[in-house]
Design a protein around this motif. Sequence first.
Motif, PDB file in Angstrom:
ATOM      1  N   ASP A 128     -13.062  15.326  16.239  1.00  0.00           N
ATOM      2  CA  ASP A 128     -13.865  16.529  16.512  1.00  0.00           C
ATOM      3  C   ASP A 128     -14.449  16.522  17.917  1.00  0.00           C
ATOM      4  N   GLY A 129     -13.691  15.969  18.868  1.00  0.00           N
ATOM      5  CA  GLY A 129     -14.111  15.994  20.262  1.00  0.00           C
ATOM      6  C   GLY A 129     -15.198  15.009  20.622  1.00  0.00           C
ATOM      7  N   LYS A 130     -15.455  14.028  19.757  1.00  0.00           N
ATOM      8  CA  LYS A 130     -16.528  13.066  20.010  1.00  0.00           C
ATOM      9  C   LYS A 130     -16.023  11.644  19.794  1.00  0.00           C
ATOM     10  N   PRO A 131     -16.517  10.684  20.594  1.00  0.00           N
ATOM     11  CA  PRO A 131     -16.213   9.277  20.305  1.00  0.00           C
ATOM     12  C   PRO A 131     -16.832   8.887  18.969  1.00  0.00           C
ATOM     13  N   THR A 132     -16.080   8.206  18.139  1.00  0.00           N
ATOM     14  CA  THR A 132     -16.546   7.872  16.800  1.00  0.00           C
ATOM     15  C   THR A 132     -17.210   6.502  16.716  1.00  0.00           C
ATOM     16  N   GLY A 133     -17.037   5.672  17.749  1.00  0.00           N
ATOM     17  CA  GLY A 133     -17.478   4.290  17.659  1.00  0.00           C
ATOM     18  C   GLY A 133     -16.438   3.395  17.027  1.00  0.00           C
ATOM     19  N   TYR A 134     -15.254   3.939  16.736  1.00  0.00           N
ATOM     20  CA  TYR A 134     -14.149   3.184  16.156  1.00  0.00           C
ATOM     21  C   TYR A 134     -12.923   3.310  17.045  1.00  0.00           C
ATOM     22  N   ALA A 135     -12.195   2.206  17.175  1.00  0.00           N
ATOM     23  CA  ALA A 135     -10.953   2.237  17.944  1.00  0.00           C
ATOM     24  C   ALA A 135      -9.844   2.930  17.167  1.00  0.00           C
ATOM     25  N   SER A 136      -9.865   2.799  15.829  1.00  0.00           N
ATOM     26  CA  SER A 136      -8.900   3.492  14.974  1.00  0.00           C
ATOM     27  C   SER A 136      -9.640   4.342  13.957  1.00  0.00           C
ATOM     28  N   SER A 137      -9.962   5.559  14.351  1.00  0.00           N
ATOM     29  CA  SER A 137     -10.541   6.519  13.407  1.00  0.00           C
ATOM     30  C   SER A 137      -9.486   6.960  12.394  1.00  0.00           C
ATOM     31  N   ARG A 138      -8.226   6.937  12.806  1.00  0.00           N
ATOM     32  CA  ARG A 138      -7.149   7.313  11.883  1.00  0.00           C
ATOM     33  C   ARG A 138      -7.196   6.459  10.618  1.00  0.00           C
ATOM     34  N   HIS A 139      -7.446   5.152  10.780  1.00  0.00           N
ATOM     35  CA  HIS A 139      -7.483   4.277   9.609  1.00  0.00           C
ATOM     36  C   HIS A 139      -8.534   4.749   8.613  1.00  0.00           C
ATOM     37  N   LEU A 140      -9.718   5.120   9.096  1.00  0.00           N
ATOM     38  CA  LEU A 140     -10.790   5.550   8.195  1.00  0.00           C
ATOM     39  C   LEU A 140     -10.411   6.849   7.499  1.00  0.00           C
ATOM     40  N   LEU A 141      -9.824   7.780   8.246  1.00  0.00           N
ATOM     41  CA  LEU A 141      -9.453   9.060   7.659  1.00  0.00           C
ATOM     42  C   LEU A 141      -8.316   8.908   6.658  1.00  0.00           C
ATOM     43  N   TYR A 142      -7.319   8.117   7.003  1.00  0.00           N
ATOM     44  CA  TYR A 142      -6.149   7.980   6.143  1.00  0.00           C
ATOM     45  C   TYR A 142      -6.484   7.221   4.865  1.00  0.00           C
ATOM     46  N   GLU A 167       4.828   9.721  14.626  1.00  0.00           N
ATOM     47  CA  GLU A 167       4.300  11.065  14.445  1.00  0.00           C
ATOM     48  C   GLU A 167       3.482  11.454  15.679  1.00  0.00           C
ATOM     49  N   PHE A 168       3.529  12.734  16.042  1.00  0.00           N
ATOM     50  CA  PHE A 168       2.852  13.224  17.244  1.00  0.00           C
ATOM     51  C   PHE A 168       2.207  14.579  16.965  1.00  0.00           C
ATOM     52  N   PHE A 169       1.200  14.901  17.782  1.00  0.00           N
ATOM     53  CA  PHE A 169       0.588  16.227  17.776  1.00  0.00           C
ATOM     54  C   PHE A 169       1.194  17.089  18.881  1.00  0.00           C
ATOM     55  N   LEU A 170       1.165  18.400  18.656  1.00  0.00           N
ATOM     56  CA  LEU A 170       1.452  19.372  19.702  1.00  0.00           C
ATOM     57  C   LEU A 170       0.137  20.030  20.105  1.00  0.00           C
ATOM     58  N   VAL A 171      -0.186  19.977  21.396  1.00  0.00           N
ATOM     59  CA  VAL A 171      -1.424  20.576  21.894  1.00  0.00           C
ATOM     60  C   VAL A 171      -1.112  21.415  23.126  1.00  0.00           C
ATOM     61  N   ASP A 172      -2.031  22.318  23.458  1.00  0.00           N
ATOM     62  CA  ASP A 172      -1.861  23.093  24.687  1.00  0.00           C
ATOM     63  C   ASP A 172      -2.636  22.432  25.823  1.00  0.00           C
ATOM     64  N   GLY A 173      -2.727  23.112  26.947  1.00  0.00           N
ATOM     65  CA  GLY A 173      -3.381  22.534  28.115  1.00  0.00           C
ATOM     66  C   GLY A 173      -4.857  22.287  27.943  1.00  0.00           C
ATOM     67  N   THR A 174      -5.477  22.928  26.949  1.00  0.00           N
ATOM     68  CA  THR A 174      -6.910  22.731  26.696  1.00  0.00           C
ATOM     69  C   THR A 174      -7.161  21.757  25.549  1.00  0.00           C
ATOM     70  N   GLY A 193      -3.575   8.650  17.425  1.00  0.00           N
ATOM     71  CA  GLY A 193      -3.741   8.652  15.978  1.00  0.00           C
ATOM     72  C   GLY A 193      -4.582   9.793  15.458  1.00  0.00           C
ATOM     73  N   THR A 194      -5.462  10.354  16.303  1.00  0.00           N
ATOM     74  CA  THR A 194      -6.258  11.529  15.956  1.00  0.00           C
ATOM     75  C   THR A 194      -6.242  12.489  17.135  1.00  0.00           C
ATOM     76  N   VAL A 195      -6.640  13.733  16.879  1.00  0.00           N
ATOM     77  CA  VAL A 195      -6.711  14.730  17.941  1.00  0.00           C
ATOM     78  C   VAL A 195      -7.932  14.450  18.807  1.00  0.00           C
ATOM     79  N   VAL A 196      -7.761  14.547  20.118  1.00  0.00           N
ATOM     80  CA  VAL A 196      -8.852  14.234  21.044  1.00  0.00           C
ATOM     81  C   VAL A 196      -9.922  15.329  21.019  1.00  0.00           C
ATOM     82  N   HIS A 197      -9.529  16.590  21.116  1.00  0.00           N
ATOM     83  CA  HIS A 197     -10.470  17.697  21.227  1.00  0.00           C
ATOM     84  C   HIS A 197     -10.878  18.230  19.853  1.00  0.00           C
ATOM     85  N   ALA A 198     -12.068  18.851  19.799  1.00  0.00           N
ATOM     86  CA  ALA A 198     -12.492  19.551  18.587  1.00  0.00           C
ATOM     87  C   ALA A 198     -11.589  20.753  18.373  1.00  0.00           C
ATOM     88  N   GLN A 199     -11.360  21.091  17.104  1.00  0.00           N
ATOM     89  CA  GLN A 199     -10.449  22.178  16.763  1.00  0.00           C
ATOM     90  C   GLN A 199     -11.173  23.229  15.935  1.00  0.00           C
TER      91      GLN A 199
END
Length: 375
Positions: free
Chosen positions: A167-181, A17-24, A93-99
Amino acid sequence: MGRSGIPGEWTLGVEEEFFLVDGTGRLVPRAPEALGETEDPDADLKPELLRYQVESATGVCRDAHDLHRELTDLRNQLALGAARQDARLAASGTVVHAQNGDALIGPGSRYHQIAEHFGQLVVGGLVCGCHVHVGVDDRAVALKVSNHLRPWLPVLLALSANSPFVDGKPTGYASSRHLLYSRWPSGGPPPYLESLDQYESIVAGYLEAEAALDRKMVYWDVRPSEHQPTIEIRVGDVAATAQEATLFAIVVRCLVAHAMDLIADGVAAPNVPGELLRAGMWRAAKDGLAGFCPDPRTGELRAVQAILDEEINRCTPELKRTEELELVTSTMDWLRQRGGGAERQLRAFEQHRRLDDALDEIVVPAPAMGVERHL
């Protein structure tokens, strides 16, 4: 999918699975349009839950080389379609920038039913994973394999960890996706299962409580597939590169093959308590590939890379026979030098404190802009 004619070799396939993002770094809700711009009508490419996401699925692959070629081609197809919609294909696994703004649910009545039933849980945790299918055509046997794989889930999660930002911030976790999922009521590691009847009883309970709307919503990290004669390993973040995804799939295949040998020999899987397994998953999600997690054989906290090295050494005769050893060892060497996906994202960000630099680490270039980085 099923077992091939060569002893110890098992068919496999991978969904990404992948995200689609623009240049920003903003999400681009044009997945159906991007899929319409791809050039191979036979490629298994489809929309996902949200209109910002796309998914690919390989065919049945016999070895790492076929798998790597197909993963690379599918990523190139998706990246090309995204570029034609002024978007970039992001493998994280997660979006890098805040949305900002509302999420748009993807096409299909099933996705809309899920969103209506589960509400903000759907749109509040944008995640992308990697699912590996290995051919096991007996569901009762697949559950026994699942029991043997349970202690390995923290290692596999750490190997794949590629989601350090939310949300555009380092979470302190290597896999934030695991926590969210894991917030999904049917998410997380599976229980130790004694029988197919027990599995069916749990699934029926999920459906009765409407914690799952259909059988496909049993979101365990390992499960028997509902649409293929396979066991499906769902614990991984989507990998930054096709070669890392290939390595992950081959490690999974080796573990499944070993589990089948143990089952044939009448060796029962260790029944790791669910509480300890969840604790090990948390540690793996926090540390990633560079850190520590419980050793699947002893429960002792050890370096993830040391555990992986031992498993690859155990599989060396098989990997030599299938001519996959060089791919596996060279990829592991590259990861030792450069770090896993989460480490590379964080290192890129920390150099200038720019999220755009982290995003550049996980964007799959469209073919016209250069093929994907090779390790």
